[in-house]
Design an enzyme around this catalytic site. Structure first.
Site, short mmCIF file in Angstrom:
data_model
loop_
_atom_site.label_atom_id
_atom_site.label_comp_id
_atom_site.label_asym_id
_atom_site.label_seq_id
_atom_site.Cartn_x
_atom_site.Cartn_y
_atom_site.Cartn_z
N TYR A 234 20.52 4.58 -2.84
CA TYR A 234 19.38 5.01 -3.64
C TYR A 234 18.02 4.83 -2.97
O TYR A 234 17.72 3.76 -2.43
CB TYR A 234 19.36 4.24 -4.98
N ASP A 310 2.01 8.21 -1.70
CA ASP A 310 2.64 6.88 -1.71
C ASP A 310 2.24 5.97 -0.54
O ASP A 310 2.12 4.77 -0.73
CB ASP A 310 4.17 7.05 -1.71
N ARG A 408 14.24 10.35 -10.37
CA ARG A 408 13.26 10.85 -9.39
C ARG A 408 13.40 12.33 -9.09
O ARG A 408 14.47 12.91 -9.24
CB ARG A 408 13.48 10.11 -8.05
C1 OXD Z 1 7.94 2.64 -5.24
C2 OXD Z 1 8.24 4.02 -4.86
O1 OXD Z 1 6.80 2.21 -5.01
O2 OXD Z 1 9.38 4.45 -5.02
O3 OXD Z 1 8.80 1.94 -5.77
O4 OXD Z 1 7.33 4.70 -4.37
MN MN Z 2 5.63 3.53 -3.90
#
Ligand code: OXD
Ligand code: MN
Length: 630
Positions: A234, A310, A408
């Site tokens: 995952y 991110d 997701r």
């Molecule tokens: C997290 C991501 O921060 O999946 O957990 O971006």
């Molecule tokens: Mn993240």
């Protein structure tokens, strides 16, 4: 073809070994010897390769084609393998305190998990041998950042999961070209991943998702620039370019080479006057980074462009500007809560060429998750991530979720309608402002600005947020998540703070640092701020501050606050525009802050101890003094 590269023969299923530099061949051969796959498949990143692999996974049942969407697939995992596993994530260094700070006696360290090389050898030695038996080992050459770019870094991931291959080609740049880049540069990050389920499998396979959750280990070896991940297929556990490489290993590279690898989105905001500012923002997992990175402004004339949602890699250029690239090529976004109101751009992005994991599927072959109630025909039947079929309303009534809270979408960034036209510029963008934020239901104003760089570093170090579904935590509690890096720290957090402080050198144009909180609640539990597209109002204020407007800020004990009325509230509901609401959004309850700073201090003292840099201690002293005088 069975070429011999010195250790064991590499039995090639597909690919061209002659294009692979000898030291990469040695790396592959070493793990062939250990993991014993039935064959080796060298990926080239092509569409044909992905198509073939996708078809195979559909046939096998691992992927389901979403008939009403364009080239989209659904994957349901074993319900025991649904999130990052922080408790099984380790950094391996000879010296313990290169990885973790000196915590106070009797304190359980929260900033990183160290394992000795001997223990790692024992742990991995009891897992890796033969772990790919009966499976193919895929070799994924990938780049974090544009291929060959000055801020980019190459990696090679070995994996026995073709779901990982397909996801990696969305999240990173996978290309045979990388062998040439590596051949010239020599260096690459070694990434080894196994789901830990050799054939014949011993553990019952659920949802065609073999894994070994009881034996998961995710190990980073920063000194060797190596990652070994075992047992989980995952997300952050298995797509090793993301958290393991681009944050944990890269933060060590950044320390050594004088740059930053951070858990931050990158966006640009262009004002109605046409001035573009670049912003990097750090929020703990599931605080809406993806939403903010592609927000749809409610103030007329503003334009947002997304660079990344991110991770940011940032380095000072020769002119002293901090330039950022997004090392990733896709978004691995949390699905629940995403809809055409909260994030229309993400919805558009994931309408094609996307792999969804653990969301619900409508009987028409579309996707469903909590948050899409108003956008999916209520009479349609949905099969939930656990396989139960119900009408949407019945999921709600039964209290069962159609989608796992950490479900997701994995989707190419290039498909985002507001992706910055130069988002792949290898030189990156000059960052004007850094924002820290978290989910803070109480006491913390909508926005404030640090007095200076070191105070800003303290704001990051003191970051806290309500816990999320992205990892294995249960229930809601406010957790410290310094710099939003707690789960992703690659080295001693005290040294990390020192690195941040040391970046402030004469001749450099340091970005201004801000703290935001979209999540403050009224006494009746409702949000005081509308959030989402209205966050542009806060960005507008931040841009004014970056441009040096003094008259929009007033000094407070915690930093500069907006002067009343300096945040544009035009067009907002009347209830948000009252002086009472302003007061609730920006008030600094003394008792709250006295306790907050005491608790932060206690956290940093006990968790970072003697490694806490003096300038941070000084900043805490000053903050405490200012609050005492409130
Ligand atoms: C997290 C991501 O921060 O999946 O957990 O971006
Ligand atoms: Mn993240």
């Amino acid at each position: 073809m069975v070429p011999d590269v010195g250790l064991v023969p590499i039995r090639l299923v597909k690919g061209n070994l002659s294009k692979v530099p000898p030291h990469v061949q040695q790396f592959i051969a070493k793990y062939v010897q250990i993991c014993r796959p039935k064959g080796v498949f060298i990926c080239d990143g092509s569409d044909e390769e992905a198509k073939e692999m996708t078809e195979k996974l559909v046939e096998r049942g691992t992927l389901v084609k979403l008939e009403s969407m364009d080239n989209c697939y659904l994957c349901r995992t074993d319900p025991a393998d649904v999130a990052r596993v922080e408790s099984k994530t380790f950094t391996i260094t000879r010296e313990k305190f290169s990885t973790v700070p000196h915590v106070a006696p009797g304190v359980d360290g929260q900033l990183g998990r160290w394992m000795s090389p001997e223990d790692a050898e024992k742990e991995l030695g009891s897992r890796l041998p033969g772990c790919m038996k009966g499976r193919v080992m895929y070799v994924i050459p990938f780049s974090m950042g544009p291929v060959g770019g000055p801020l980019s870094k190459p990696g090679i991931q070995l994996t026995d999961s073709n779901y990982v291959v397909l996801s990696m080609r969305i999240m990173t740049r996978v290309s045979g070209e990388l062998f040439k880049v590596i051949g010239e540069q020599g260096e690459f990050v070694q990434c080894v991943h196994s789901i830990g389920a050799p054939r014949p499998v011993e553990r019952k396979v659920i949802n065609h998702w073999p894994c070994n959750p009881e034996r998961i280990i995710i190990s980073q070896f920063p000194d060797e620039r190596k990652i070994v991940s075992y047992g989980s297929g995952y997300g952050g556990n298995s797509l090793l370019g993301k958290k393991c490489f681009a944050l944990r290993i890269a933060s060590c590279m950044a320390r050594d080479e004088g740059w930053l690898a951070e858990h931050m989105l990158i966006m640009s905001a262009t004002s109605p006057e046409g001035k573009e500012h670049f912003i990097a923002a750090a929020f703990p997992s599931a605080c809406g980074k993806t939403n903010m990175a592609m927000l749809t402004p409610t103030l007329p004339g503003w334009k947002i462009k997304c660079v990344g949602d991110d991770i940011a890699w940032m380095r000072f250029d020769k002119d002293g500007r901090l330039r950022a690239i997004n090392p990733e090529a896709g978004f691995f976004g949390v699905a629940p809560g995403t809809n055409t109101k909260t994030n229309p751009m993400a919805m558009a992005t994931c309408s094609k060429n996307t792999i969804f994991t653990n969301v619900g599927m409508t009987s028409e072959g579309g996707v469903y998750w909590e948050g899409l109630e108003r956008e999916v025909d209520p009479d349609v039947e949905v099969s939930g991530w656990l396989g139960d079929r119900k009408k949407i309303g019945d999921f709600k009534k039964s209290g069962i979720k159609a989608a796992h809270p950490n479900s997701r979408f994995c989707t190419p960034a290039s498909q985002c309608p507001i992706i910055h036209p130069r988002w792949e510029d290898p030189e990156g963008f000059p960052i004007d402002a850094i924002i820290f934020g978290g989910r803070r239901p109480e006491g913390v104003p909508l926005v404030f600005e640090s007095f200076d760089w070191n105070h800003g570093v303290l704001l990051g170090a003191a970051l806290k947020s309500e816990t999320t579904a992205a990892a294995e935590h249960k229930g809601k509690e406010i957790m410290h998540d310094p710099m939003a890096m707690r789960p992703f720290m690659g080295y001693n957090f005290g040294d990390y703070l020192r690195h941040w402080i040391d970046l402030n050198k004469p001749g450099r144009k340091m970005p201004k640092i801000f703290h935001v909180n979209w999540f403050r609640l009224d006494s009746n539990g409702s949000f005081l701020w509308p959030g989402y597209g209205d966050n542009i109002r806060v960005i507008d204020w931040i841009c004014k501050r970056v441009d040096g407007q003094d008259n929009v800020a007033i000094e407070s004990p915690i930093g500069y606050l907006p002067t009343e009325g300096s945040i544009n509230m035009d067009g907002l509901n009347d209830s948000y525009r009252t002086p009472q609401n302003w007061q609730k959004l920006f008030s600094l309850p003394k008792d709250y802050w006295v306790e907050d700073v005491r608790e932060t201090r206690q956290f940093l003292d006990s968790q970072v101890g003697i490694d806490l840099p003096t300038p941070i201690i000084k900043q805490m002293d000053l903050l405490q003094e200012r609050i005492a005088q409130m």
